[in-house]
Design an enzyme around this catalytic site. Structure first.
Site, mmCIF file in Angstrom:
data_model
loop_
_atom_site.group_PDB
_atom_site.id
_atom_site.type_symbol
_atom_site.label_atom_id
_atom_site.label_comp_id
_atom_site.label_asym_id
_atom_site.label_seq_id
_atom_site.Cartn_x
_atom_site.Cartn_y
_atom_site.Cartn_z
ATOM 1 N N GLY A 37 0.825 -1.200 0.000
ATOM 2 C CA GLY A 37 0.000 0.000 0.000
ATOM 3 C C GLY A 37 0.854 1.243 0.000
ATOM 4 O O GLY A 37 1.738 1.384 0.843
ATOM 5 N N GLY A 117 -7.742 -6.218 4.392
ATOM 6 C CA GLY A 117 -8.804 -7.106 3.910
ATOM 7 C C GLY A 117 -10.010 -6.290 3.501
ATOM 8 O O GLY A 117 -9.970 -5.055 3.475
ATOM 9 N N TYR A 258 1.042 -12.407 -7.331
ATOM 10 C CA TYR A 258 1.452 -11.028 -7.570
ATOM 11 C C TYR A 258 1.755 -10.216 -6.319
ATOM 12 O O TYR A 258 2.726 -9.472 -6.279
ATOM 13 C CB TYR A 258 0.342 -10.302 -8.361
ATOM 14 C CG TYR A 258 0.485 -8.803 -8.353
ATOM 15 C CD1 TYR A 258 1.401 -8.168 -9.191
ATOM 16 C CD2 TYR A 258 -0.261 -8.009 -7.474
ATOM 17 C CE1 TYR A 258 1.561 -6.794 -9.160
ATOM 18 C CE2 TYR A 258 -0.104 -6.631 -7.441
ATOM 19 C CZ TYR A 258 0.802 -6.039 -8.284
ATOM 20 O OH TYR A 258 0.968 -4.684 -8.249
#
Ligand code: AMP
Length: 468
Positions: A37, A117, A258
């Site tokens: 992130g 999540g 990924y």
């Protein structure tokens, strides 16, 4: 715009029993998780002795190195218990209020929470709370979780019971790190959709999304938190509750394909080994005569090495990646994404000229990256370009925290199963195209039970119709 913000984030928590300040460790841990992130980040810390529960925090939009660019910021965060978060959101509401950790005052003092999540029943849960007078400051799922924990805590004997009671209401993916005045708590959803692991460094216990963050702070990997497990760490030791466990978890396969960092190990499987294995399976399923195998940096490179090893075709670099350019995937328009790809990757003319190239990438989502790279290779004189994708066709949305555009935007959805490879090959102007077969996934993760919803709509639990 208007799209729901997805939580595709990284979490980190530490309790240092010797009482040392741990904000610098959280900084290091979050830096190691930055790939999860890049939108916002934050650190919250408190003391477990003395002025217990006196929590200080800093969070804002930006990379970890930007938000904490001034060493004074970390110096001001005093405490031996703390949590941190790196946040990824899609286009739209990228606002500082949505940064985490969330820090709330509740009946027992301060509660800090960081979440990775995505829940599928947030609206229902939020409605329930709003009806009883709750006010929300953010648009994140995480605030709904924190609020439910706070409400449960009014009637439970321990914070662990409150977290479990709240967790019983949640549907979807959540890896949580929570700090109460004297405890560090970790909780993973019953399906184990998002990762969370435990580490130890001398008198400190650490929770992190990925094991690479444990290495970054010099901690030893102890184990993964099990799906549905709650782990509670305090001066009294470490306790585990498995009452939410189910018989068949469903770990996210996309973490291996990924998302996770190459040097991480998740649920006992090395991400590196999984990608090498995918590359080999791809070579087995779609062989081709070529002069060089190359990968799209960074995430396609390892599968390309697997392909090269299995096929005997030499591996080589076709592109240079400019590491100073951020993610192009989340840019709002096709034009911006295309120019972003060219800004990020430069073709190595002398390496590709006159060659038949196998180009491996981990996925095709909208097709922007591939279309640009094939053109770049051909403009640079590549004789043939054979596309190999180390995941099955991406056809369905993910509801559990991996950012995937809606079904219509997924290029694989524009073609039927039988036509896909040939039609997409033509559209992208490639010489051949092959995807990893779905049947190759179990071997990639050594039989670990997985969620393959984004490939075959086989979600581990029913997703509301309106979301399909
Ligand atoms: P696209 O250009 O839309 O086809 O996207 C494919 C590229 O984006 C591949 O190179 C992937 O490595 C990368 N990618 C795939 N899924 C994601 C995701 N959820 N977030 C960011 N990047 C992604």
């Amino acid at each position: 715009m208007g799209r729901k913000i997805k939580e595709e984030c990284g979490v980190f928590g530490i309790l240092e029993q010797a009482g040392t300040d741990i904000a610098p460790d959280i900084f290091l841990g979050l830096t190691a998780l930055q790939h999860r992130g890049q939108e916002a980040c934050g650190i919250a810390v408190s003391e477990t002795e003395g002025t217990v529960g006196n929590c200080s925090f800093r969070k804002d939009l930006g990379l970890v190195s930007e938000v904490f660019h001034d060493p004074e910021f970390l110096g001001k965060l005093k405490g031996n218990l703390g949590i941190g978060h790196v946040r990824y959101s899609t286009t739209g509401a990228s606002v500082a209020e949505n940064a985490q950790p969330l820090v709330l005052s509740y009946i027992k003092g301060t509660l800090g929470l960081a979440h990775n999540g995505n829940l599928i029943n947030t609206e229902t849960l939020k409605r329930e709370l709003v009806r009883t007078g709750a006010i929300f400051h953010t648009t994140t799922d995480s605030e709904v979780i924190a609020f439910h924990i706070a409400r449960e805590r009014v009637r439970t004997a321990t914070v662990e019971e409150a977290v479990l009671a709240a967790a019983r209401k949640l549907a979807g993916a959540y890896s949580l790190v929570i700090m109460s005045p004297r405890k560090l708590i970790g909780m993973r959803d019953p399906w184990g959709l998002r990762p969370l692991c435990l580490g130890k460094r001398g008198p400190a216990w650490i929770l992190a999304s990925e094991s690479c963050a444990l290495s970054a702070v010099g901690a030893e990997y102890v184990r993964d938190i099990e799906p549905g497990e709650l782990i509670s760490i305090s001066a009294g030791g470490i306790h585990s509750d498995r009452s939410l466990q189910i018989s068949r978890p469903a770990h996210c396969i996309f973490e291996y394909i990924y998302f996770a960092r190459l040097d991480s190990r998740i649920d006992g499987i090395s991400v590196y080994d999984a990608r090498i294995c995918a590359g080999k399976a791809l070579a087995e399923a779609h062989p081709v005569e070529a002069d060089m195998v190359s990968g799209v940096p960074e995430s396609g490179l390892t599968a390309a090495m697997g392909y090269a090893e299995h096929s005997g075709i030499p591996f080589g670099y076709a592109f240079y990646k400019n590491s100073y350019v951020g993610r192009t995937f989340i840019r709002p328009t096709r034009e911006a994404r295309s120019s972003g790809v060219r800004m990020k990757l430069g073709v190595l003319d002398s390496a590709v000229k006159g060659k038949r190239i196998v180009l491996v990438d981990d996925s095709i989502v909208r097709g922007t990256t591939m279309a640009n790279l094939i053109r770049m290779l051909k403009d640079a004189g590549a004789k043939e370009v054979h596309i190999r994708i180390s995941s099955p066709p991406f056809r369905h949305p993910c509801y559990f925290g991996t950012d995937v555009p809606s079904g219509e935007e997924l290029i694989a959805n524009q073609y039927s199963e039988t036509d896909l490879c040939e039609k997409l090959r033509q559209k992208l102007d490639a010489d051949s195209l092959g995807y990893l077969p779905l049947s190759a996934l179990p071997e990639m993760v050594k039989g670990l039970p997985i969620c393959t919803g984004c490939f075959d709509a086989g979600y581990p639990f029913p997703v509301p119709e309106s979301r399909h």
